[in-house]
Design an enzyme around this catalytic site. Structure first.
Site, mmCIF file in Angstrom:
data_model
loop_
_atom_site.group_PDB
_atom_site.id
_atom_site.type_symbol
_atom_site.label_atom_id
_atom_site.label_comp_id
_atom_site.label_asym_id
_atom_site.label_seq_id
_atom_site.Cartn_x
_atom_site.Cartn_y
_atom_site.Cartn_z
ATOM 1 N N HIS A 143 -3.639 5.468 4.228
ATOM 2 C CA HIS A 143 -4.446 4.366 3.715
ATOM 3 C C HIS A 143 -3.925 3.002 4.171
ATOM 4 C CE1 HIS A 143 -6.054 1.730 0.399
ATOM 5 N NE2 HIS A 143 -7.113 2.478 0.593
ATOM 6 N N ASP A 180 0.844 -1.203 0.000
ATOM 7 C CA ASP A 180 0.000 0.000 0.000
ATOM 8 C C ASP A 180 0.875 1.247 0.000
ATOM 9 O OD1 ASP A 180 -2.331 1.851 0.896
ATOM 10 O OD2 ASP A 180 -3.270 -0.129 0.788
ATOM 11 N N SER A 202 -11.369 -0.989 -0.560
ATOM 12 C CA SER A 202 -10.060 -0.972 0.101
ATOM 13 C C SER A 202 -10.124 -1.620 1.473
ATOM 14 C CB SER A 202 -9.579 0.464 0.288
ATOM 15 O OG SER A 202 -8.900 0.938 -0.832
#
Length: 599
Positions: free
Chosen positions: A183, A145, A354
């Site tokens: 994230h 990520d 996600s």
């Protein structure tokens, strides 16, 4: 010295001398070769620098290059490299340009964890799996990520900093330096946040080990860098969770050839040849997009996961997705998820596929803890057989019961994942037989839609034979070649099996119509898991349709099928070729397939 080699040296000396007269930079190339020694030999005679081996067949080198001032210069330089490569048993050379991927996201907080605490029904039954002693212990999950905060108080006990890496910046610490790169830390929390420590949340696999692998950034990465991240510590990783991909809504974009090679290496060499598990977020383009245009998601080597909201409906951002296996809960406009974030914080407001993918990765970790001998295909079968339809709605098409008895949705796959059922089935799971691949010849059609007929239908009778003994299907891939007069996003493709199961391979994509408003053509491998467990024999039908027949005329040029599956009765056949009709490309082994994507 052979004359041809002398000519090569002259060419190299001339090229490097030319570079000396202009600004010098270095360019990276991915080299495909059977032998590392051939690549080193190439470098020794050309002034290039060997950087590393990326996959089993790809190597990365850096060569001096002039700062190019024109497109013509780029072509000439590449032609020079290709010419040199032929002298050193190099089968392929690719300039490494950067491309950009995008995150898939639009304990003290246990009461907020409606996705796990049984506040909503149906339940994913994670607590039931925990009650059987499952926590992900001994399983390693790589979070690929935009980085992970390694010292987050709710993650640090489960993170292995020594084996984490930042491929974006080429350093050992994947902790983000920008507040915008939260994230990956959110994703990591859903997998492996610690239990009973009075901090934020608890991850589904709260005793697993996490590796932070940074790959996302504003400037993008090369194909070889992406491949390296997906093979990071390959011998020591069980699951790679990926919540990123190309932009939603338009384009047909997939992994480059080096990344394809890395995925293949992962499932054939990882986990002592049992294969690593690649979990992938299916995408957030909603019903105005289709995940089959994403080559990462529609790969047979990945497990795409989508989202269900608290209301029991497919999340508003969930795409039509024939390759998707299942769904987990994620946020919608009514209720969102909570997880770890940067600055040692705990945040809510999370929504997007996600945050569905890491929950699936956590559940798979519980299954692998239960049965470490599970192969990458065993895991796919377990998800198909244990996910539940319940009363979930997808707002696109009705649920179908396929020819093998599995209920399947065009958006939600086989339904909501069930951690307890996954663990229970894993206990006594018997390894599936070796995978076979059978491919048909190309079916030429060259028929077009018009004002009076908005669709073209091509049907072909396929029969199993001695050379292709698949009695139970897994993935089905369709190479479709079509052209369009304008607005490509109006093209619709469906595939129907002999059992009557209908799979929407491509659906209307309005943004794609804007981006590709003029005439053009496309050749692409679309895939589907909707025929799982069915038989090959019978009439297969491909339909090409224009969603706006007065605007867009579609010509179906050709199509061919690739069937993946196994023989329930026997696994004795070696690779063999049938003389006519369907051809067995592969029997008891998988061969890397070189796909060409036309953008």
């Amino acid at each position: 010295m052979p004359l041809s080699i002398v000519h090569t040296f002259v060419l190299v000396i001339f090229t490097l001398a030319s570079f000396a007269k202009s600004d010098i930079t270095s360019k990276e190339y991915a080299i495909k070769a059977d032998s590392k020694n051939d690549v080193i030999d190439l470098c020794r005679h050309t002034g290039c620098t060997f950087i590393r081996q990326v996959t089993s067949v790809y190597f990365l080198v850096k060569c001096p290059a002039a700062k190019l001032r024109s497109k013509t210069g780029t072509n000439r330089e590449m032609a020079t490299m290709q010419h040199i490569a032929k002298k050193y048993n190099i089968t392929k050379i690719e300039f490494q340009d950067k491309h950009k991927n995008y995150p898939r996201t639009q304990d003290s907080h246990w009461t907020s964890m409606w996705n796990l605490n049984n506040d909503v029904q149906p339940s994913m039954k994670v607590q039931e799996a925990w009650s059987k002693g499952r926590s992900g212990s001994g399983v390693v999950v790589a979070v690929v990520d935009d980085g992970v905060q390694l010292n987050h108080p709710d993650l640090r006990q489960n993170i292995n900093p020594a084996n984490s890496y930042d491929y974006y910046n080429s350093d050992q610490n994947p902790t983000p330096t920008s507040a915008n790169d939260s994230h990956g830390t959110m994703v990591a929390g859903l997998v492996a946040a610690e239990a009973n420590n009075d901090q934020c949340i608890v991850g589904i696999a709260h005793n697993c080990t996490i590796l932070g692998v940074k790959i996302l950034g504003d400037e993008g990465v090369t194909d070889s860098t992406e491949a390296s991240a997906l093979n990071h510590k390959l011998n020591g990783v069980d699951i790679y969770t990926n919540s990123w991909g190309p932009s939603d809504g338009f384009g047909h974009i997939g992994p480059g050839s080096v990344t394809e090679s890395a995925l293949y290496d992962g499932v054939t060499k990882g986990r002592n040849k049992k294969g690593v598990i690649y979990v992938w977020a299916a995408g957030n383009g909603g019903l105005r997009d289709n995940c089959n245009a994403d080559g990462y998601v529609n790969s047979i080597f990945t497990i795409p996961i989508t989202s269900v909201g608290v209301d029991g409906r497919a999340a508003y951002y969930a795409e039509v997705c024939a390759p998707v296996f299942a769904a987990t809960y994620s946020g919608n406009k009514n209720k969102t998820l909570t997880s770890t974030s940067l600055a040692s914080s705990c945040v809510d407001g999370l929504q997007g596929t996600s945050f569905s993918a890491p929950q699936a990765a956590g559940m798979i970790a519980l299954a692998i803890e239960t049965n470490p001998e599970l192969t990458w295909r065993d895991v796919q079968h377990l998800i198909v057989e244990t996910s539940k339809r319940h009363d979930l709605q997808d707002d696109f098409y009705h649920w179908q019961r396929n020819g093998a008895g599995f209920y399947v949705s065009q958006v939600l796959g086989f339904g909501l994942m069930d951690a307890d059922a996954l663990v229970e089935r894993a206990k006594t799971w018997v390894k599936v037989p070796e995978q076979k691949l059978c491919s048909t010849s190309e079916f030429r059609v060259y028929s077009s839609t018009n004002y009076f007929s908005s669709s073209v239908r091509s049907r072909k009778l396929i029969q199993n034979g001695d050379a292709c003994q698949i009695s139970s299907l897994e993935h089905v891939e369709v190479l479709v070649s079509f052209s369009y007069t304008r607005r490509r996003g109006n093209v619709v493709l469906t595939l129907e099996s002999p059992a009557g199961t209908k799979s929407f391979l491509l659906t209307p994509r309005p943004i794609d119509s804007i981006k590709f408003s003029g005439p053009g053509s496309r050749a692409w491998y679309y895939s589907s898991v909707h025929f799982w467990g069915e038989k090959i024999d019978g009439l297969w039908a491909l339909t090409a349709k224009s969603d706006s027949p007065f605007t867009t005329e579609v010509t179906l040029k050709s199509w061919k099928l690739r069937f993946y599956g196994f023989n329930k009765e026997s696994n004795k056949n070696d690779c063999a070729h049938k003389k006519s009709g369907i051809v067995t490309v592969l029997s008891v082994c998988i061969t890397i397939l070189s796909l060409v994507f036309y953008y």
